[in-house]
Design a protein around this motif. Structure first.
Motif, PDB file in Angstrom:
ATOM      1  N   LEU A 115     -13.450  33.577  -9.380  1.00 36.58           N
ATOM      2  CA  LEU A 115     -13.888  34.608  -8.531  1.00 36.58           C
ATOM      3  C   LEU A 115     -13.851  34.061  -7.073  1.00 36.58           C
ATOM      4  CD1 LEU A 115     -16.740  36.119 -10.701  1.00 36.58           C
ATOM      5  CD2 LEU A 115     -14.240  36.715 -10.468  1.00 36.58           C
ATOM      6  N   GLY A 116     -13.223  32.983  -6.772  1.00 36.11           N
ATOM      7  CA  GLY A 116     -13.307  32.640  -5.263  1.00 36.11           C
ATOM      8  C   GLY A 116     -12.513  33.548  -4.533  1.00 36.11           C
ATOM      9  N   GLU A 117     -11.355  33.919  -4.782  1.00 37.37           N
ATOM     10  CA  GLU A 117     -10.501  34.689  -3.833  1.00 37.37           C
ATOM     11  C   GLU A 117     -11.076  36.100  -3.644  1.00 37.37           C
ATOM     12  OE1 GLU A 117      -8.105  31.354  -5.130  1.00 37.37           O
ATOM     13  OE2 GLU A 117      -9.319  32.809  -6.184  1.00 37.37           O
ATOM     14  N   PRO A 118     -11.559  36.934  -4.484  1.00 34.98           N
ATOM     15  CA  PRO A 118     -12.236  38.100  -4.151  1.00 34.98           C
ATOM     16  C   PRO A 118     -13.657  37.892  -3.151  1.00 34.98           C
ATOM     17  CG  PRO A 118     -11.925  38.108  -6.589  1.00 34.98           C
ATOM     18  CD  PRO A 118     -11.635  36.727  -6.050  1.00 34.98           C
ATOM     19  N   GLU A 134      -4.577  20.158 -12.547  1.00 36.35           N
ATOM     20  CA  GLU A 134      -5.043  19.217 -13.604  1.00 36.35           C
ATOM     21  C   GLU A 134      -6.635  18.936 -13.564  1.00 36.35           C
ATOM     22  OE1 GLU A 134      -2.276  15.962 -13.384  1.00 36.35           O
ATOM     23  OE2 GLU A 134      -0.486  17.051 -14.041  1.00 36.35           O
ATOM     24  N   GLY A 135      -6.883  18.372 -12.389  1.00 39.00           N
ATOM     25  CA  GLY A 135      -8.330  18.004 -11.993  1.00 39.00           C
ATOM     26  C   GLY A 135      -9.245  19.395 -12.404  1.00 39.00           C
ATOM     27  N   ASP A 136      -8.862  20.371 -11.865  1.00 40.52           N
ATOM     28  CA  ASP A 136      -9.482  21.652 -12.214  1.00 40.52           C
ATOM     29  C   ASP A 136      -9.831  21.702 -13.596  1.00 40.52           C
ATOM     30  OD1 ASP A 136      -9.989  22.227  -9.543  1.00 40.52           O
ATOM     31  OD2 ASP A 136      -8.648  23.809  -9.241  1.00 40.52           O
ATOM     32  N   LYS A 137      -8.638  21.538 -14.549  1.00 37.26           N
ATOM     33  CA  LYS A 137      -8.842  21.737 -16.181  1.00 37.26           C
ATOM     34  C   LYS A 137      -9.780  20.700 -16.569  1.00 37.26           C
ATOM     35  CE  LYS A 137      -4.345  23.603 -16.924  1.00 37.26           C
ATOM     36  NZ  LYS A 137      -2.814  23.240 -17.525  1.00 37.26           N
ATOM     37  N   GLU A 138      -9.613  19.608 -16.042  1.00 38.27           N
ATOM     38  CA  GLU A 138     -10.581  18.485 -16.701  1.00 38.27           C
ATOM     39  C   GLU A 138     -12.117  18.598 -16.657  1.00 38.27           C
ATOM     40  OE1 GLU A 138      -9.745  14.843 -14.788  1.00 38.27           O
ATOM     41  OE2 GLU A 138      -7.510  14.675 -15.622  1.00 38.27           O
ATOM     42  N   VAL A 139     -12.480  19.578 -15.442  1.00 38.28           N
ATOM     43  CA  VAL A 139     -13.932  19.492 -15.387  1.00 38.28           C
ATOM     44  C   VAL A 139     -14.420  21.195 -15.557  1.00 38.28           C
ATOM     45  CG1 VAL A 139     -14.235  17.623 -13.527  1.00 38.28           C
ATOM     46  CG2 VAL A 139     -13.669  20.585 -12.958  1.00 38.28           C
ATOM     47  N   GLY A 140     -13.421  21.808 -16.213  1.00 40.59           N
ATOM     48  CA  GLY A 140     -13.524  23.521 -16.511  1.00 40.59           C
ATOM     49  C   GLY A 140     -13.515  24.475 -15.517  1.00 40.59           C
ATOM     50  N   LYS A 141     -13.085  24.095 -14.304  1.00 40.78           N
ATOM     51  CA  LYS A 141     -13.014  24.847 -13.266  1.00 40.78           C
ATOM     52  C   LYS A 141     -11.740  25.860 -13.486  1.00 40.78           C
ATOM     53  CE  LYS A 141     -12.794  25.372  -8.171  1.00 40.78           C
ATOM     54  NZ  LYS A 141     -12.844  24.505  -6.723  1.00 40.78           N
ATOM     55  N   MET A 142     -11.993  27.050 -13.643  1.00 39.33           N
ATOM     56  CA  MET A 142     -11.086  27.971 -14.188  1.00 39.33           C
ATOM     57  C   MET A 142     -10.516  28.793 -12.964  1.00 39.33           C
ATOM     58  SD  MET A 142     -10.837  27.312 -17.191  1.00 39.33           S
ATOM     59  CE  MET A 142      -9.529  28.443 -17.763  1.00 39.33           C
ATOM     60  N   SER A 143      -9.736  28.155 -12.052  1.00 40.28           N
ATOM     61  CA  SER A 143      -9.463  28.807 -11.030  1.00 40.28           C
ATOM     62  C   SER A 143      -8.181  29.781 -11.411  1.00 40.28           C
ATOM     63  CB  SER A 143      -8.736  27.779  -9.851  1.00 40.28           C
ATOM     64  OG  SER A 143      -7.608  26.981 -10.567  1.00 40.28           O
ATOM     65  N   PRO A 144      -7.741  30.538 -10.547  1.00 38.91           N
ATOM     66  CA  PRO A 144      -6.678  31.445 -10.992  1.00 38.91           C
ATOM     67  C   PRO A 144      -5.378  30.779 -11.340  1.00 38.91           C
ATOM     68  CG  PRO A 144      -7.693  32.436  -9.065  1.00 38.91           C
ATOM     69  CD  PRO A 144      -8.412  31.077  -9.216  1.00 38.91           C
ATOM     70  N   LEU A 145      -4.980  29.745 -10.688  1.00 36.63           N
ATOM     71  CA  LEU A 145      -3.833  28.959 -11.101  1.00 36.63           C
ATOM     72  C   LEU A 145      -4.098  28.236 -12.606  1.00 36.63           C
ATOM     73  CD1 LEU A 145      -2.651  27.817  -7.620  1.00 36.63           C
ATOM     74  CD2 LEU A 145      -1.358  29.162  -9.144  1.00 36.63           C
TER      75      LEU A 145
END
Length: 396
Positions: free
Chosen positions: A223-226, A283-294
């Motif tokens: 939800l960072g972009e909104p 890749e780094g976001d996936k590892e820590v569970g950060k579900m960014s839009p990409l």
């Protein structure tokens, strides 16, 4: 092995006649089930002195060299990433180009107020600019602190926490900047006697807080972009507009359709910066569970989102011009930024899979954000000399 040897024989052209080559090829075909060592012995026995050993070794040397060159390229690339100079890391940590997100909302808001009142206060502008930079510094530093806590920045060498080596020191510096920035914004609102602006600014800061700070961390939910759109678009741009306009019409300055339209465009370009900053961190976001839009979409679909966002930016620009929310001078000047918009789209499309190159995408978006914002503000200023009038949507 037999087929491979036949191909090598053909490439080396070490035989003196085609019949001899065909004879050997037939022989190796019959022997294809033998072990590699047996085949090599027979090969040397049959070929004798007719095979040009020098060419054979030359071919092997070229093949091996290519493989070694490829391996060395990858190793050198890795060493280059590890051997980045301290100065470069500090420059990346400062993120100076990103501070355009403080400059553009203020400049566009001030220009919209000038369009309506014909008044510009340099003192007010620079106090607000300094305060905004301090707030953005808080956003950057606190973001590094909380990303350090979750582990998303464990391999990020340009993280301020990793560079300084102190999570506590970075945390204290971040909230000291926030306190100073809020003091400057509040002082300006009190001097200009416009408390509505404080409401907008507080909403913008709240968006920044729940974006990254615990227990919310809504950026980890995609939800960072909104939140970025709302904070830097309608909230911040409108607040700066109100602070500048209230110097001449203290209690009856309207929130106009012009500033609302301009703030939507500012919010869109700012959100595009944040969106493109995720490309090299998937890749780094996936590892820590950060579900960014990409992480949710993937980089290929993400490149399509960038294309549609840029198209939407210019489509909205034209639409706001047609409905007379923005003056024609804004449409004309912002049209000159089309090559930059096209560059962003092409760069992301061509490099979305290469995380070493796609790192630059956010900086191209910063350029688009800055150029588009300056063109928009200049268009508003020039429209002061025309018969353009903005329509109010909210009175105090």
């Amino acid at each position: 092995m037999a087929a491979t040897c036949c191909n090598f024989i053909q490439a080396s052209s070490g035989f003196q006649g085609l019949p001899e080559y065909l004879q050997l090829q037939s022989y190796f075909t019959r022997c294809h089930q033998r072990s590699s060592s047996s085949v090599e012995k027979v090969f040397h026995k049959r070929c004798g002195g007719r095979l040009q050993v020098e060419r054979w070794h030359q071919y092997q040397h070229v093949s091996c060299a290519r493989g070694v060159e490829s391996s060395l390229s990858s190793v050198v690339g890795e060493e280059t990433d590890e051997d980045i100079s301290k100065g470069t890391l500090i420059w990346r940590a400062i993120k100076l180009p990103i501070y355009s997100v403080a400059f553009i909302p203020l400049t566009v808001g001030s220009a919209a107020a000038y369009l309506q009142t014909g008044i510009f206060s340099a003192r007010c502008y620079f106090v607000l600019l300094t305060s905004s930079v301090l707030v953005i510094t808080w956003l950057n530093l606190s973001n590094d602190v909380y990303d350090f806590d979750t582990g998303v920045d464990k391999n990020k060498k340009e993280s301020v926490v990793n560079l300084v080596g102190s999570r506590t020191g970075t945390f204290i510096a971040a909230y000291l900047c926030l306190a100073l920035g809020l003091t400057g914004l509040t002082w300006t609102a009190v001097v200009e006697r416009n408390m509505r602006s404080i409401l907008f600014l507080v909403c913008a800061i709240i968006c920044g807080y729940i974006y990254q700070c615990p227990p919310f961390r809504l950026s980890y939910q995609g939800l960072g972009e909104p939140l970025c759109f709302a904070a830097f678009g309608p909230f911040a741009t409108s607040a700066f507009y109100l602070l500048h306009g209230s110097s001449s019409v203290k209690n009856h300055f309207p929130l106009s359709g012009t500033v609302l339209s301009a703030s939507i465009l500012v919010g869109l370009t700012t959100s595009l910066i944040l969106f493109c900053s995720h490309f090299h961190q998937v890749e780094g976001d996936k590892e820590v569970g950060k579900m960014s839009p990409l992480v949710r979409l993937g980089t290929k679909k993400g490149s399509e989102v960038v294309k549609r966002a840029v198209l939407m930016l210019y489509a909205l620009l034209v639409a706001f011009g047609l409905c007379k929310a923005l003056p024609l001078t804004c449409i004309f000047l912002c049209a000159f930024t089309l090559p930059m918009g096209n560059l962003v789209v092409r760069f992301v499309k061509d490099n979305h899979k290469d995380k070493n190159k796609i790192f630059m995408a956010k900086y191209f978006c910063v350029r688009l954000h800055a150029l588009f914002g300056v063109a928009l503000a200049l268009g508003l200023v020039l429209a002061r000399n025309t018969k353009f009038t903005s329509w109010p949507i909210l009175l105090s």
